[in-house]
Design a protein around this motif. Structure first.
Motif, PDB file in Angstrom:
ATOM      1  N   MET A 140     -19.912  10.446  -6.825  1.00 33.46           N
ATOM      2  CA  MET A 140     -19.589  10.325  -5.559  1.00 33.46           C
ATOM      3  C   MET A 140     -18.401  11.164  -4.986  1.00 33.46           C
ATOM      4  O   MET A 140     -17.251  11.259  -5.835  1.00 33.46           O
ATOM      5  CB  MET A 140     -19.097   9.079  -4.990  1.00 33.46           C
ATOM      6  N   GLU A 141     -18.779  12.143  -4.193  1.00 34.62           N
ATOM      7  CA  GLU A 141     -17.596  12.996  -3.708  1.00 34.62           C
ATOM      8  C   GLU A 141     -16.487  12.259  -2.757  1.00 34.62           C
ATOM      9  O   GLU A 141     -17.011  11.318  -2.130  1.00 34.62           O
ATOM     10  CB  GLU A 141     -18.226  14.436  -3.148  1.00 34.62           C
ATOM     11  N   ILE A 142     -15.229  12.746  -2.633  1.00 27.99           N
ATOM     12  CA  ILE A 142     -14.175  12.139  -1.778  1.00 27.99           C
ATOM     13  C   ILE A 142     -14.940  12.262  -0.568  1.00 27.99           C
ATOM     14  O   ILE A 142     -14.479  11.172   0.153  1.00 27.99           O
ATOM     15  CB  ILE A 142     -12.846  13.086  -1.866  1.00 27.99           C
ATOM     16  N   GLU A 143     -15.459  13.256   0.066  1.00 28.18           N
ATOM     17  CA  GLU A 143     -15.785  13.091   1.627  1.00 28.18           C
ATOM     18  C   GLU A 143     -16.849  12.087   1.844  1.00 28.18           C
ATOM     19  O   GLU A 143     -16.791  11.429   3.026  1.00 28.18           O
ATOM     20  CB  GLU A 143     -16.404  14.553   1.577  1.00 28.18           C
ATOM     21  N   ASP A 144     -17.575  11.759   0.809  1.00 30.13           N
ATOM     22  CA  ASP A 144     -18.389  10.436   0.901  1.00 30.13           C
ATOM     23  C   ASP A 144     -17.772   9.145   1.093  1.00 30.13           C
ATOM     24  O   ASP A 144     -18.230   8.163   1.635  1.00 30.13           O
ATOM     25  CB  ASP A 144     -19.540  10.561  -0.241  1.00 30.13           C
ATOM     26  N   ARG A 145     -16.663   9.058   0.561  1.00 30.12           N
ATOM     27  CA  ARG A 145     -16.079   7.965   0.650  1.00 30.12           C
ATOM     28  C   ARG A 145     -14.970   7.951   1.600  1.00 30.12           C
ATOM     29  O   ARG A 145     -14.653   6.792   1.996  1.00 30.12           O
ATOM     30  CB  ARG A 145     -15.012   7.640  -0.845  1.00 30.12           C
ATOM     31  N   VAL A 146     -14.557   8.830   2.289  1.00 34.05           N
ATOM     32  CA  VAL A 146     -13.943   8.914   3.477  1.00 34.05           C
ATOM     33  C   VAL A 146     -14.569   8.345   4.820  1.00 34.05           C
ATOM     34  O   VAL A 146     -15.540   8.779   4.921  1.00 34.05           O
ATOM     35  CB  VAL A 146     -13.425  10.118   3.761  1.00 34.05           C
ATOM     36  N   GLN A 147     -13.918   7.173   5.112  1.00 37.06           N
ATOM     37  CA  GLN A 147     -14.395   6.566   6.272  1.00 37.06           C
ATOM     38  C   GLN A 147     -13.682   7.090   7.843  1.00 37.06           C
ATOM     39  O   GLN A 147     -12.187   6.911   7.585  1.00 37.06           O
ATOM     40  CB  GLN A 147     -14.418   5.071   6.265  1.00 37.06           C
ATOM     41  N   THR A 148     -14.033   7.650   8.692  1.00 36.99           N
ATOM     42  CA  THR A 148     -13.125   8.199   9.697  1.00 36.99           C
ATOM     43  C   THR A 148     -13.318   7.205  10.926  1.00 36.99           C
ATOM     44  O   THR A 148     -14.265   6.647  11.042  1.00 36.99           O
ATOM     45  CB  THR A 148     -13.612   9.405  10.181  1.00 36.99           C
ATOM     46  N   GLN A 149     -12.003   7.003  11.334  1.00 36.60           N
ATOM     47  CA  GLN A 149     -11.884   5.923  12.537  1.00 36.60           C
ATOM     48  C   GLN A 149     -10.871   6.586  13.548  1.00 36.60           C
ATOM     49  O   GLN A 149     -10.059   7.347  13.097  1.00 36.60           O
ATOM     50  CB  GLN A 149     -11.145   4.766  11.872  1.00 36.60           C
ATOM     51  N   PRO A 150     -11.352   6.406  14.737  1.00 37.23           N
ATOM     52  CA  PRO A 150     -10.463   7.035  15.530  1.00 37.23           C
ATOM     53  C   PRO A 150      -8.884   6.328  15.607  1.00 37.23           C
ATOM     54  O   PRO A 150      -8.888   5.306  15.301  1.00 37.23           O
ATOM     55  CB  PRO A 150     -11.170   6.669  16.970  1.00 37.23           C
ATOM     56  N   MET A 151      -8.089   7.028  15.692  1.00 41.51           N
ATOM     57  CA  MET A 151      -6.663   6.718  15.627  1.00 41.51           C
ATOM     58  C   MET A 151      -6.585   6.338  17.115  1.00 41.51           C
ATOM     59  O   MET A 151      -6.714   6.490  18.236  1.00 41.51           O
ATOM     60  CB  MET A 151      -5.831   7.744  15.185  1.00 41.51           C
ATOM     61  N   GLU A 152      -5.606   5.091  17.065  1.00 38.63           N
ATOM     62  CA  GLU A 152      -4.933   4.568  18.413  1.00 38.63           C
ATOM     63  C   GLU A 152      -3.628   5.440  18.683  1.00 38.63           C
ATOM     64  O   GLU A 152      -3.097   6.001  17.879  1.00 38.63           O
ATOM     65  CB  GLU A 152      -4.558   3.064  18.026  1.00 38.63           C
ATOM     66  N   PHE A 153      -3.391   5.043  19.943  1.00 36.68           N
ATOM     67  CA  PHE A 153      -2.269   5.932  20.265  1.00 36.68           C
ATOM     68  C   PHE A 153      -1.378   4.676  21.272  1.00 36.68           C
ATOM     69  O   PHE A 153      -1.986   3.892  21.751  1.00 36.68           O
ATOM     70  CB  PHE A 153      -2.605   7.022  21.438  1.00 36.68           C
ATOM     71  N   TYR A 154      -0.061   4.837  20.812  1.00 34.16           N
ATOM     72  CA  TYR A 154       0.767   4.151  21.724  1.00 34.16           C
ATOM     73  C   TYR A 154       1.982   4.615  21.988  1.00 34.16           C
ATOM     74  O   TYR A 154       2.567   5.765  21.492  1.00 34.16           O
ATOM     75  CB  TYR A 154       1.499   2.978  21.001  1.00 34.16           C
ATOM     76  N   ASN A 155       2.415   4.317  23.527  1.00 29.75           N
ATOM     77  CA  ASN A 155       3.632   5.071  23.857  1.00 29.75           C
ATOM     78  C   ASN A 155       4.942   4.403  23.328  1.00 29.75           C
ATOM     79  O   ASN A 155       4.733   3.185  23.009  1.00 29.75           O
ATOM     80  CB  ASN A 155       3.683   5.126  25.443  1.00 29.75           C
ATOM     81  N   MET A 156       5.986   5.178  23.324  1.00 31.64           N
ATOM     82  CA  MET A 156       7.250   4.505  22.978  1.00 31.64           C
ATOM     83  C   MET A 156       7.676   3.293  23.794  1.00 31.64           C
ATOM     84  O   MET A 156       8.001   2.358  23.523  1.00 31.64           O
ATOM     85  CB  MET A 156       8.262   5.701  23.156  1.00 31.64           C
ATOM     86  N   SER A 157       7.161   3.537  25.354  1.00 35.27           N
ATOM     87  CA  SER A 157       7.412   2.316  25.950  1.00 35.27           C
ATOM     88  C   SER A 157       6.817   1.016  25.505  1.00 35.27           C
ATOM     89  O   SER A 157       7.242  -0.218  26.053  1.00 35.27           O
ATOM     90  CB  SER A 157       7.055   2.547  27.457  1.00 35.27           C
ATOM     91  N   ASP A 158       5.773   0.944  24.872  1.00 33.80           N
ATOM     92  CA  ASP A 158       5.210  -0.226  24.323  1.00 33.80           C
ATOM     93  C   ASP A 158       5.945  -0.851  23.383  1.00 33.80           C
ATOM     94  O   ASP A 158       5.843  -2.142  23.175  1.00 33.80           O
ATOM     95  CB  ASP A 158       3.732   0.242  23.631  1.00 33.80           C
ATOM     96  N   PHE A 159       6.883  -0.104  22.789  1.00 35.76           N
ATOM     97  CA  PHE A 159       7.822  -0.747  21.798  1.00 35.76           C
ATOM     98  C   PHE A 159       9.048  -1.347  22.368  1.00 35.76           C
ATOM     99  O   PHE A 159       9.959  -1.972  21.976  1.00 35.76           O
ATOM    100  CB  PHE A 159       7.958   0.339  20.666  1.00 35.76           C
ATOM    101  N   LEU A 160       9.398  -0.943  23.691  1.00 33.45           N
ATOM    102  CA  LEU A 160      10.281  -1.376  24.525  1.00 33.45           C
ATOM    103  C   LEU A 160       9.969  -2.633  25.440  1.00 33.45           C
ATOM    104  O   LEU A 160      11.050  -3.039  25.849  1.00 33.45           O
ATOM    105  CB  LEU A 160      11.030  -0.146  25.248  1.00 33.45           C
ATOM    106  N   GLY A 171       8.788  -5.362  24.457  1.00 33.80           N
ATOM    107  CA  GLY A 171       8.790  -6.558  23.443  1.00 33.80           C
ATOM    108  C   GLY A 171       7.491  -6.890  22.767  1.00 33.80           C
ATOM    109  O   GLY A 171       7.056  -7.918  22.189  1.00 33.80           O
ATOM    110  N   GLN A 172       6.685  -5.788  22.575  1.00 29.66           N
ATOM    111  CA  GLN A 172       5.337  -5.762  21.864  1.00 29.66           C
ATOM    112  C   GLN A 172       5.356  -5.027  20.394  1.00 29.66           C
ATOM    113  O   GLN A 172       4.327  -5.248  19.793  1.00 29.66           O
ATOM    114  CB  GLN A 172       4.401  -5.036  22.713  1.00 29.66           C
ATOM    115  N   PRO A 173       6.528  -4.651  19.909  1.00 27.53           N
ATOM    116  CA  PRO A 173       6.281  -4.078  18.694  1.00 27.53           C
ATOM    117  C   PRO A 173       5.778  -4.946  17.672  1.00 27.53           C
ATOM    118  O   PRO A 173       5.226  -4.648  16.742  1.00 27.53           O
ATOM    119  CB  PRO A 173       7.713  -3.689  18.601  1.00 27.53           C
ATOM    120  N   SER A 174       6.211  -6.250  17.710  1.00 26.93           N
ATOM    121  CA  SER A 174       5.642  -7.248  16.369  1.00 26.93           C
ATOM    122  C   SER A 174       4.162  -7.205  16.483  1.00 26.93           C
ATOM    123  O   SER A 174       3.458  -7.367  15.761  1.00 26.93           O
ATOM    124  CB  SER A 174       6.474  -8.501  16.792  1.00 26.93           C
TER     125      SER A 174
END
Length: 71
Positions: free
Chosen positions: A1-21, A23-26
């Motif tokens: 099995m090649e590496i490319e076959d094992r890689v599962q792609t998922q869209p990455m999430e995005f968070y703004n710095m303000s999300d961490f200010l 009270g949501q970081p935890s």
């Protein structure tokens, strides 16, 4: 099995710095860790950091990503 076959792609999430200010970081970090997701942290609409669980980071190190960490 090649590496490319094992890689599962998922869209990455995005968070703004303000999300961490608002009270949501935890909640955000816990959810990312439990769901094994990776997310960009944005400042002024540009990525400045990436968040991932420690387990996932350790797996990346074991898979050979360590050589890139020193760049």
């Amino acid at each position: 099995m090649e590496i490319e076959d094992r890689v599962q792609t998922q869209p990455m999430e995005f968070y703004n710095m303000s999300d961490f200010l608002q009270g949501q970081p935890s909640k955000l970090i816990t959810r990312l860790s439990e769901d094994e997701k990776i997310a960009f942290v944005l400042k002024n609409g540009k990525p400045v950091a990436i968040l991932m669980s420690n387990d996932r980071y350790e797996r990346l190190l074991k898979a050979g990503i360590r050589r890139f960490a020193k760049l």
